[in-house]
Design an enzyme around this catalytic site. Structure first.
Site, PDB file in Angstrom:
ATOM      1  N   GLY A 186      42.354  62.101  26.794  1.00  0.00           N
ATOM      2  CA  GLY A 186      43.081  61.022  26.129  1.00  0.00           C
ATOM      3  C   GLY A 186      42.281  60.413  25.003  1.00  0.00           C
TER       4      GLY A 186
ATOM      5  N   SER B  64      45.696  57.881  30.647  1.00  0.00           N
ATOM      6  CA  SER B  64      46.651  57.314  31.588  1.00  0.00           C
ATOM      7  C   SER B  64      47.555  56.383  30.811  1.00  0.00           C
ATOM      8  CB  SER B  64      45.933  56.535  32.694  1.00  0.00           C
ATOM      9  OG  SER B  64      46.851  56.083  33.673  1.00  0.00           O
TER      10      SER B  64
ATOM     11  N   ARG C  56      44.133  33.904  44.490  1.00  0.00           N
ATOM     12  CA  ARG C  56      43.158  33.919  43.385  1.00  0.00           C
ATOM     13  C   ARG C  56      43.188  32.554  42.723  1.00  0.00           C
ATOM     14  NH1 ARG C  56      45.115  38.690  39.845  1.00  0.00           N
ATOM     15  NH2 ARG C  56      47.091  38.021  40.746  1.00  0.00           N
TER      16      ARG C  56
ATOM     17  N   LYS D 107      47.743  52.680  38.646  1.00  0.00           N
ATOM     18  CA  LYS D 107      46.277  52.690  38.604  1.00  0.00           C
ATOM     19  C   LYS D 107      45.686  52.622  40.011  1.00  0.00           C
ATOM     20  CE  LYS D 107      44.280  52.870  35.338  1.00  0.00           C
ATOM     21  NZ  LYS D 107      43.903  54.027  34.481  1.00  0.00           N
TER      22      LYS D 107
ATOM     23  N   MET E  38      42.216  43.231  30.720  1.00  0.00           N
ATOM     24  CA  MET E  38      42.902  43.425  29.442  1.00  0.00           C
ATOM     25  C   MET E  38      41.865  43.635  28.353  1.00  0.00           C
ATOM     26  SD  MET E  38      46.254  43.250  29.807  1.00  0.00           S
ATOM     27  CE  MET E  38      47.033  42.577  28.344  1.00  0.00           C
TER      28      MET E  38
END
Length: 439
Positions: A12, A91, A144, A172, A197
């Protein structure tokens, strides 16, 4: 470690993270075999940025491009043959999916197993570095909150992912879980990098999903977007909402039957329902038209009166309707969510370090900071005070809490995280450079 004369494979390779991995590997002297869906993509990207990547002579000597097919077995045999290491980054990552199994889960899961299957047949390979995600770490139903510290011992729960329809997170999670089971069975040395991110400068010519998150926040201030919305507003406003009729006694404006509004005759306004068109526009037209009409009633005057009224309405209604479209598109609000953020250069560097440091093992979470979207807006406002950014949250619920992610293992790779403020600035400047928005 110097990579001179050593061959590695990056799957990739035209992607966001992978393109930086390729750059860093080539700078260290490695010969890189790059597998991509379309060889032309990566070659064109590198040629466009050859001064940033490496000299063209190095490209010809040390860069080999191979076409990849995610789901066909043994499709990576040629790519990994003769390599001492493999960086599996390929991916798919996007949100708008119609068939999660086909679009996300199968490519991530089967693609990973196909790569590892080829690695198991290549005795030259010393280590595989897998690009996983914090998505495979933090989504297990446990709370969290600001006091909670997520670390590499956390694993996302597939059932939680399915219940909440978090298909990318599921892809994932399943891919990394299958990878660990496979390498344990086959005796392959593997290290996983789990970034949040990823933002920062783009080497590839196309917009990736994580950088698009920043673009979506600032796009409400984009001249290109406003132009598009303006044209859309004029088109819809003129063809859907208004009908202009020329009558012997003057001009009559009638809203579409489906949405009753206001009507005007010879500048006299009668409001039956609040209109999206400002009443002031009709009053302005009435003053100008009545002052010039003089009872002449000529066809030419009525024609120009029609055109003038249409121009006033369209130009005057343009901005208010653009604002309406912006609101419909969600451009005036930010989403109520908190995510981890990290610079792409740190993530790529972690991949190389994880390959080169002999003691590296297991998983490495890559998160500089967890920030709510309101915090992103605040940072952008400080960096770019002229930007017109969203001012309110998309809902009235309490803000999704932030949390902490351990940096200890990442620091053991020598990673000193780039602050999120710098990462956001690099992202915006890169988006500007690629003309993905203008200001």
């Amino acid at each position: 470690m110097s990579g001179a004369g050593k061959t590695v494979c990056v799957t990739g390779a035209s992607g966001y993270i992978a393109s930086w991995i390729v750059k860093f590997l080539l700078q260290r002297g490695y010969i890189v075999k790059a597998s991509v869906r379309d060889p032309n993509d990566v070659v064109q990207a590198i040629l466009r940025r050859q001064s940033t990547y490496f000299h063209l002579t190095v490209l010809k000597r040390d860069f080999i491009c191979l076409k990849q097919t995610y789901l066909k077995k043994v499709s990576f045999d040629a790519a990994v043959d003769g390599c001492i290491g493999v960086f599996h980054t390929a991916s798919p990552f996007y949100h708008d999916v119609k068939d999660p199994q086909v679009e996300l889960i199968d490519p991530a899961l089967k693609g990973t197993l196909n790569v590892l299957g080829s690695c198991a047949k290549a005795p030259s390979i010393k280590r595989v570095v897998l690009t996983s995600s914090i998505a495979a770490v933090a989504y297990n139903g446990r709370p969290r909150t600001p006091e909670v510290v997520v670390d590499e011992s956390w694993f996302s729960d597939p059932e939680v992912c399915k219940q909440n329809k978090m298909w990318y997170v599921l892809s994932k999670t399943l891919a990394e879980d299958a990878a660990w089971k496979f390498v344990k069975e086959k005796g392959i040395d593997m290290v996983a990098i789990n970034p949040a991110m990823v933002i920062g400068p783009l080497l590839q010519p196309t917009l990736n999903t994580s950088a698009a998150t920043i673009l979506n926040i600032i796009n409400g201030d984009s001249a290109d977007l406003l132009l598009y919305l303006g044209i859309k507003a004029l088109f819809r406003f003129s063809l859907i909402y208004l009908k202009v009729h020329v009558a012997d006694s003057g001009i009559t404006v009638v809203k579409d039957q489906a949405k009753p509004g206001v009507s005007s005759k010879c500048g006299k306004v009668e409001q039956s329902q609040k209109s999206e068109v400002s009443d002031a526009l009709f009053l302005i037209y009435g003053f100008v038209y009545d002052g010039s009409h003089g009872g002449l009633g000529s066809a030419m005057e009525k024609l120009f009166g029609s055109l003038y009224l249409g121009w006033i309405i369209l130009c005057g209604g343009w901005w208010s309707y653009v604002l309406k479209l912006k609101s419909e598109a969600g451009l005036e609000t930010f989403i109520n969510a908190s995510f981890g953020w990290v610079n792409v250069k740190d993530v790529a560097n972690a991949h190389v370090q994880a390959f080169e440091i002999p003691s590296a093992n297991g998983r490495y979470c890559m998160v500089e900071r967890v920030v709510h979207f309101s915090g992103l807006v605040e940072i952008l406002h400080k960096l770019y005070p002229d930007f017109q950014l969203p001012e309110k949250c998309a809902d009235d619920n309490p803000y999704t809490p932030t949390y902490q992610v351990s940096k200890e293992r990442a620091k053991s790779l020598g990673i000193e995280f780039i602050p999120i403020e710098e990462s956001i600035k690099e992202t915006v400047e890169s988006l500007k450079e690629k003309k993905l928005f203008s200001h």
